[in-house]
Design a protein around this motif. Structure first.
Motif, PDB file in Angstrom:
ATOM      1  N   ASN A 187       0.852  -1.178   0.000  1.00 32.64           N
ATOM      2  CA  ASN A 187       0.000   0.000   0.000  1.00 32.64           C
ATOM      3  C   ASN A 187       0.894   1.235   0.000  1.00 32.64           C
ATOM      4  O   ASN A 187       1.771   1.381   0.854  1.00 32.64           O
ATOM      5  N   LEU A 188       0.656   2.135  -0.942  1.00 29.87           N
ATOM      6  CA  LEU A 188       1.472   3.348  -1.028  1.00 29.87           C
ATOM      7  C   LEU A 188       1.314   4.236   0.195  1.00 29.87           C
ATOM      8  O   LEU A 188       2.207   5.023   0.513  1.00 29.87           O
ATOM      9  N   LEU A 189       0.199   4.098   0.902  1.00 30.76           N
ATOM     10  CA  LEU A 189       0.003   4.884   2.119  1.00 30.76           C
ATOM     11  C   LEU A 189       0.929   4.429   3.241  1.00 30.76           C
ATOM     12  O   LEU A 189       1.140   5.154   4.210  1.00 30.76           O
ATOM     13  N   GLU A 190       1.500   3.237   3.105  1.00 38.52           N
ATOM     14  CA  GLU A 190       2.465   2.752   4.097  1.00 38.52           C
ATOM     15  C   GLU A 190       3.865   3.300   3.849  1.00 38.52           C
ATOM     16  O   GLU A 190       4.653   3.422   4.790  1.00 38.52           O
ATOM     17  N   ILE A 191       4.183   3.598   2.592  1.00 34.12           N
ATOM     18  CA  ILE A 191       5.537   4.069   2.306  1.00 34.12           C
ATOM     19  C   ILE A 191       5.604   5.576   2.067  1.00 34.12           C
ATOM     20  O   ILE A 191       6.655   6.173   2.230  1.00 34.12           O
ATOM     21  N   GLY A 192       4.493   6.182   1.707  1.00 28.97           N
ATOM     22  CA  GLY A 192       4.471   7.626   1.451  1.00 28.97           C
ATOM     23  C   GLY A 192       4.958   8.464   2.620  1.00 28.97           C
ATOM     24  O   GLY A 192       5.829   9.332   2.443  1.00 28.97           O
ATOM     25  N   PRO A 193       4.433   8.240   3.812  1.00 27.20           N
ATOM     26  CA  PRO A 193       4.887   9.043   4.953  1.00 27.20           C
ATOM     27  C   PRO A 193       6.387   8.914   5.231  1.00 27.20           C
ATOM     28  O   PRO A 193       7.034   9.878   5.616  1.00 27.20           O
ATOM     29  N   VAL A 194       6.938   7.739   5.017  1.00 25.90           N
ATOM     30  CA  VAL A 194       8.383   7.554   5.208  1.00 25.90           C
ATOM     31  C   VAL A 194       9.144   8.464   4.253  1.00 25.90           C
ATOM     32  O   VAL A 194      10.096   9.141   4.648  1.00 25.90           O
ATOM     33  N   LEU A 195       8.711   8.495   3.004  1.00 26.57           N
ATOM     34  CA  LEU A 195       9.427   9.273   1.994  1.00 26.57           C
ATOM     35  C   LEU A 195       9.238  10.775   2.178  1.00 26.57           C
ATOM     36  O   LEU A 195      10.172  11.547   2.014  1.00 26.57           O
ATOM     37  N   VAL A 196       8.013  11.176   2.521  1.00 27.06           N
ATOM     38  CA  VAL A 196       7.719  12.603   2.637  1.00 27.06           C
ATOM     39  C   VAL A 196       8.164  13.169   3.988  1.00 27.06           C
ATOM     40  O   VAL A 196       8.831  14.200   4.034  1.00 27.06           O
ATOM     41  N   LEU A 197       7.813  12.506   5.049  1.00 23.49           N
ATOM     42  CA  LEU A 197       8.099  13.039   6.375  1.00 23.49           C
ATOM     43  C   LEU A 197       9.515  12.740   6.866  1.00 23.49           C
ATOM     44  O   LEU A 197      10.151  13.593   7.489  1.00 23.49           O
ATOM     45  N   GLU A 198       9.999  11.543   6.607  1.00 22.44           N
ATOM     46  CA  GLU A 198      11.314  11.167   7.123  1.00 22.44           C
ATOM     47  C   GLU A 198      12.455  11.460   6.149  1.00 22.44           C
ATOM     48  O   GLU A 198      13.534  11.851   6.566  1.00 22.44           O
ATOM     49  N   LYS A 199      12.205  11.259   4.862  1.00 24.70           N
ATOM     50  CA  LYS A 199      13.262  11.453   3.853  1.00 24.70           C
ATOM     51  C   LYS A 199      13.189  12.830   3.195  1.00 24.70           C
ATOM     52  O   LYS A 199      14.043  13.178   2.390  1.00 24.70           O
ATOM     53  N   ASN A 200      12.128  13.587   3.508  1.00 21.58           N
ATOM     54  CA  ASN A 200      11.972  14.971   3.034  1.00 21.58           C
ATOM     55  C   ASN A 200      11.815  15.128   1.524  1.00 21.58           C
ATOM     56  O   ASN A 200      12.229  16.133   0.953  1.00 21.58           O
ATOM     57  N   TYR A 201      11.236  14.127   0.865  1.00 20.77           N
ATOM     58  CA  TYR A 201      10.880  14.280  -0.540  1.00 20.77           C
ATOM     59  C   TYR A 201       9.489  14.897  -0.609  1.00 20.77           C
ATOM     60  O   TYR A 201       8.679  14.703   0.295  1.00 20.77           O
ATOM     61  N   THR A 202       9.199  15.600  -1.700  1.00 20.26           N
ATOM     62  CA  THR A 202       7.855  16.145  -1.871  1.00 20.26           C
ATOM     63  C   THR A 202       6.952  15.053  -2.442  1.00 20.26           C
ATOM     64  O   THR A 202       7.435  14.067  -3.018  1.00 20.26           O
ATOM     65  N   GLU A 203       5.652  15.232  -2.289  1.00 23.61           N
ATOM     66  CA  GLU A 203       4.704  14.278  -2.859  1.00 23.61           C
ATOM     67  C   GLU A 203       4.883  14.197  -4.372  1.00 23.61           C
ATOM     68  O   GLU A 203       4.796  13.105  -4.947  1.00 23.61           O
ATOM     69  N   LEU A 204       5.131  15.321  -5.028  1.00 21.45           N
ATOM     70  CA  LEU A 204       5.326  15.339  -6.476  1.00 21.45           C
ATOM     71  C   LEU A 204       6.564  14.539  -6.876  1.00 21.45           C
ATOM     72  O   LEU A 204       6.532  13.783  -7.852  1.00 21.45           O
ATOM     73  N   GLU A 205       7.639  14.654  -6.121  1.00 20.01           N
ATOM     74  CA  GLU A 205       8.843  13.877  -6.409  1.00 20.01           C
ATOM     75  C   GLU A 205       8.570  12.381  -6.284  1.00 20.01           C
ATOM     76  O   GLU A 205       9.024  11.590  -7.114  1.00 20.01           O
ATOM     77  N   VAL A 206       7.807  12.007  -5.266  1.00 20.88           N
ATOM     78  CA  VAL A 206       7.479  10.592  -5.059  1.00 20.88           C
ATOM     79  C   VAL A 206       6.638  10.073  -6.218  1.00 20.88           C
ATOM     80  O   VAL A 206       6.926   9.024  -6.799  1.00 20.88           O
ATOM     81  N   VAL A 207       5.615  10.812  -6.592  1.00 23.23           N
ATOM     82  CA  VAL A 207       4.723  10.390  -7.682  1.00 23.23           C
ATOM     83  C   VAL A 207       5.482  10.321  -8.999  1.00 23.23           C
ATOM     84  O   VAL A 207       5.345   9.352  -9.754  1.00 23.23           O
ATOM     85  N   ASP A 208       6.290  11.332  -9.290  1.00 13.08           N
ATOM     86  CA  ASP A 208       7.081  11.321 -10.527  1.00 13.08           C
ATOM     87  C   ASP A 208       8.001  10.105 -10.582  1.00 13.08           C
ATOM     88  O   ASP A 208       8.142   9.463 -11.617  1.00 13.08           O
ATOM     89  N   ALA A 209       8.620   9.783  -9.457  1.00 16.16           N
ATOM     90  CA  ALA A 209       9.510   8.618  -9.411  1.00 16.16           C
ATOM     91  C   ALA A 209       8.733   7.325  -9.622  1.00 16.16           C
ATOM     92  O   ALA A 209       9.200   6.429 -10.329  1.00 16.16           O
ATOM     93  N   LEU A 210       7.550   7.231  -9.040  1.00 20.22           N
ATOM     94  CA  LEU A 210       6.731   6.032  -9.229  1.00 20.22           C
ATOM     95  C   LEU A 210       6.372   5.833 -10.699  1.00 20.22           C
ATOM     96  O   LEU A 210       6.489   4.727 -11.236  1.00 20.22           O
ATOM     97  N   TYR A 211       5.940   6.900 -11.359  1.00 21.03           N
ATOM     98  CA  TYR A 211       5.594   6.796 -12.780  1.00 21.03           C
ATOM     99  C   TYR A 211       6.811   6.448 -13.627  1.00 21.03           C
ATOM    100  O   TYR A 211       6.716   5.648 -14.563  1.00 21.03           O
ATOM    101  N   ALA A 212       7.962   7.018 -13.315  1.00 23.16           N
ATOM    102  CA  ALA A 212       9.183   6.704 -14.055  1.00 23.16           C
ATOM    103  C   ALA A 212       9.579   5.245 -13.866  1.00 23.16           C
ATOM    104  O   ALA A 212       9.978   4.570 -14.826  1.00 23.16           O
ATOM    105  N   MET A 213       9.451   4.743 -12.636  1.00 26.40           N
ATOM    106  CA  MET A 213       9.797   3.342 -12.372  1.00 26.40           C
ATOM    107  C   MET A 213       8.808   2.395 -13.036  1.00 26.40           C
ATOM    108  O   MET A 213       9.193   1.331 -13.503  1.00 26.40           O
TER     109      MET A 213
END
Length: 69
Positions: free
Chosen positions: A26-52
């Motif tokens: 579930n992306l809701l399980e990994i999103g907070p780690v990336l945004v809150l702990e790793k300091n990526y923006t939501e847009l960066e996370v989404v862009d990376a997901l689409y690229a992958m």
């Protein structure tokens, strides 16, 4: 390592910490780690997901989930 590779690696590491490759995560399980702990923006996370997904590294699934291929 470039910023793009960093976020892609962070996505994979977060997903693999929750489930074995091939098991939907579930992306809701990994999103907070990336945004809150790793300091990526939501847009960066989404862009990376689409690229992958385009490179066949992951598969985006219904229900806000992904699977590492």
């Amino acid at each position: 390592m470039s910023q793009d590779k960093d976020i892609r690696r962070a996505n994979l590491d977060a997903a693999n910490s929750k489930a074995e490759p091939g098991t939907p995560v579930n992306l809701l399980e990994i999103g907070p780690v990336l945004v809150l702990e790793k300091n990526y923006t939501e847009l960066e996370v989404v862009d990376a997901l689409y690229a992958m997904q385009e490179k066949k590294v992951i598969e985006l699934l219904d229900g806000n989930r992904m699977r590492v291929l």
